[in-house]
Design a protein around this motif. Structure first.
Motif, PDB file in Angstrom:
ATOM      1  N   SER A  16      15.313  -7.661  10.576  1.00 50.20           N
ATOM      2  CA  SER A  16      15.802  -9.031  10.444  1.00 50.20           C
ATOM      3  C   SER A  16      16.004  -9.672  11.813  1.00 50.20           C
ATOM      4  O   SER A  16      16.216  -8.974  12.807  1.00 50.20           O
ATOM      5  N   VAL A  63       7.050 -16.979   2.695  1.00 47.68           N
ATOM      6  CA  VAL A  63       8.357 -16.562   3.202  1.00 47.68           C
ATOM      7  C   VAL A  63       9.463 -16.699   2.155  1.00 47.68           C
ATOM      8  O   VAL A  63      10.598 -16.273   2.399  1.00 47.68           O
ATOM      9  N   PHE A  67      13.127 -15.548   3.880  1.00 48.17           N
ATOM     10  CA  PHE A  67      13.683 -16.401   4.933  1.00 48.17           C
ATOM     11  C   PHE A  67      14.670 -17.391   4.336  1.00 48.17           C
ATOM     12  O   PHE A  67      14.499 -17.848   3.199  1.00 48.17           O
ATOM     13  N   LEU A  80      17.154 -20.208  11.215  1.00 49.37           N
ATOM     14  CA  LEU A  80      16.215 -19.568  10.303  1.00 49.37           C
ATOM     15  C   LEU A  80      16.539 -18.077  10.294  1.00 49.37           C
ATOM     16  O   LEU A  80      16.295 -17.380  11.283  1.00 49.37           O
ATOM     17  N   MET A  82      15.612 -14.575   9.058  1.00 52.19           N
ATOM     18  CA  MET A  82      14.381 -13.932   8.610  1.00 52.19           C
ATOM     19  C   MET A  82      14.666 -12.472   8.292  1.00 52.19           C
ATOM     20  O   MET A  82      15.064 -11.713   9.176  1.00 52.19           O
ATOM     21  N   ASP A  89       4.249 -11.995  10.119  1.00 51.59           N
ATOM     22  CA  ASP A  89       5.206 -13.040  10.506  1.00 51.59           C
ATOM     23  C   ASP A  89       5.205 -13.276  12.014  1.00 51.59           C
ATOM     24  O   ASP A  89       5.867 -14.205  12.494  1.00 51.59           O
TER      25      ASP A  89
END
Length: 125
Positions: A16, A63, A67, A80, A82, A89
């Motif tokens: 992440s 995504v 996300f 953002l 993720m 990505d």
């Protein structure tokens, strides 16, 4: 207007990362904000957008569910988050802004008028 993206880096597949974009020189709460990305050798593509209030958040299919875009109007910042990152990505992530009316949340690149410099996210396999 300045949009300063930060937080990119190298992360392993499945990991992440949260990237941020700090805005200045604009009335932030009047702008829809978005993230786009551009992978090496590919065209820039839409990732996610957020309306002025944060109530509308469209995502690219690639995504969705991984996300999360959010904004803090008190800090003039869009984020953002993720998760479950994949090697595909890997890209330079750009934040963008557009002055809009009410809940309009553009998703097309040509609708955005202000752009940041980008932050590189690299996902290793």
């Amino acid at each position: 207007v300045q949009l300063q993206a930060s937080g990119g880096g190298l992360v392993q597949s499945g990991g992440s990362l949260r990237i941020s974009c700090a805005a200045s020189g604009l009335t932030f709460s009047r702008y829809a904000m978005a993230w786009f990305r551009q992978a090496p050798g590919k065209e820039r593509e839409f990732v996610a957008a957020v309306s002025r209030s944060g109530g509308s958040t469209p995502y690219a299919d690639s995504v969705k569910g991984r996300f999360t875009i959010s904004r803090d109007n008190a800090k003039n910042t869009v984020y953002l988050q993720m998760n479950s990152l994949k090697p595909e990505d890997t890209a330079v992530y750009y934040c963008a802004a557009k002055s809009v009316i009410l809940t309009h949340t553009p998703t097309r690149m040509d609708e955005y008028t202000e752009w940041g410099q980008g932050t590189l996210v690299t996902v290793s396999s």
